[in-house]
Design an enzyme around this catalytic site. Sequence first.
Site: not given
Length: 318
Positions: A37, A41, A104, A150, A154, A180
Site C-alpha cells: 500500500d 487513501t 505491474n 474511476y 476499472k 460495501t
Amino acid sequence: MSGLESRKVLVSGAAGFLGSHMCDKLLVEGAEVIALDNFITGHARNLAHLEGKPGFLLIEHDITKPIDVGPVDFVINMASPASPKDYLEFPIETLDVGSLGTRNMLEIAAKYDAKFLTTSTSECYGDPQVHPQVETYWGNVNPVGPRSCYDESKRFSEAITMAYHRSRGVKTSIARIFNTYGPRMKLNDGRVVPAFVDQALRGIPITLFGDGSQTRSFCYVSDLIDGLYRLLLSTEVYPVNVGNPNEITIREFAEVITRLTNTAGTVVYQPLPEDDPKQRKPDITKARTLLGWEPKVDLHTGLLETIQYFQALANATS
Ligand code: UDP
C-alpha cells in the site's frame, strides 16, 4: 473450500477498507500475506493488529512502479481510491493505479504463474439502463464526466486482465464489487454509510443528495470478502458481480440510520453529484451458481456493527 496453508498471496491496496479485511481472511486460511500500500487513501491503522504477526509482511509501495517480491501463488489487486470524494481528489492517481498498477500486478502473476484476482466495480455499468445489472451488460458510462477517472480506470483494468489472460495465459478472475460497508471504512471518505452514521452520531442534519430516490444495494464486508475469496479459488475468467441484491432508496437508507442510531433524523437536501447513478442492484445469479455464494448479513445487523465501530473510533479520538 480448501484453505491456503503455506501459499503466498500478494495483496495490493492492503491498507484499504476491503484490502485489510482480505488480509485477515487470508491469514485465517493459513496463507502467507505480502501486503502492499502507498497509503494514498488506505490507512496503516487498518493493519495495525497484524503488525509482527507471523506470515504477514507490509511493504509501503506505490504499485504504479514495478516491484518484485519473489514467487507468489496468488495476486489480489485491490489498490485504488474507491470513494467518489477520494477519486475526485486523485483522478490521475486513480487512472494510473487501474492501468499501470494493474499491469505491474499482472506482470508478477505472469512471472510466477500465480492466480490473479482483480477487484473491479459496479461503476463499470455507469448509470445503468439495465436493472438489475447482469455481468453481460456493457454499461452506460460517461467517458469524460467527473466519475470517468474511476469508471474508465476499472474498465481498463478489466481489459488488461483479459489481455494477459488471452495473450499470456495468466489465470485471472474479475470481481465487480457493489456498494460495501462495515468497520474500517473511513469516516470522512464522503460515502453515504460513513457520512450518514457520522452525521447521526454528531446530531447534525443528514445530507441527502438529490431527492433521495436514487437506489443502492449494500453488502456487509464479511459477505463481500467471502465472495471474493471463493472467486479467487475458482477458474471463472469473466466478471462476476459480488454484492447484496437488497435494494433501497437513499431516502429510506437515511431513515434506517436514524432509527438505528436513535437520533432526530433531520435532513438537509444538497444537489445530486454529476452522473450519480439513479439505480444500482447486482444480479448475483452467476455468483450463486458458480461460487455457491450469497450474502448472509442483513442490513440492520451489518449497520449495527458499523455504527459501533464508528462510535468506538469517535470515543478513541475525542
Ligand atoms: N449520498 C448522499 N449523501 C451523502 C453521500 C452520498 O445522499 O452525504 C448519495 C449519493 O449521491 C449516492 C449514494 O448516496 O446516490 C451512494 O453514494 P456513495 O458516495 O456512497 O457511493 P456511490 O454508490 O455513488 O459510488
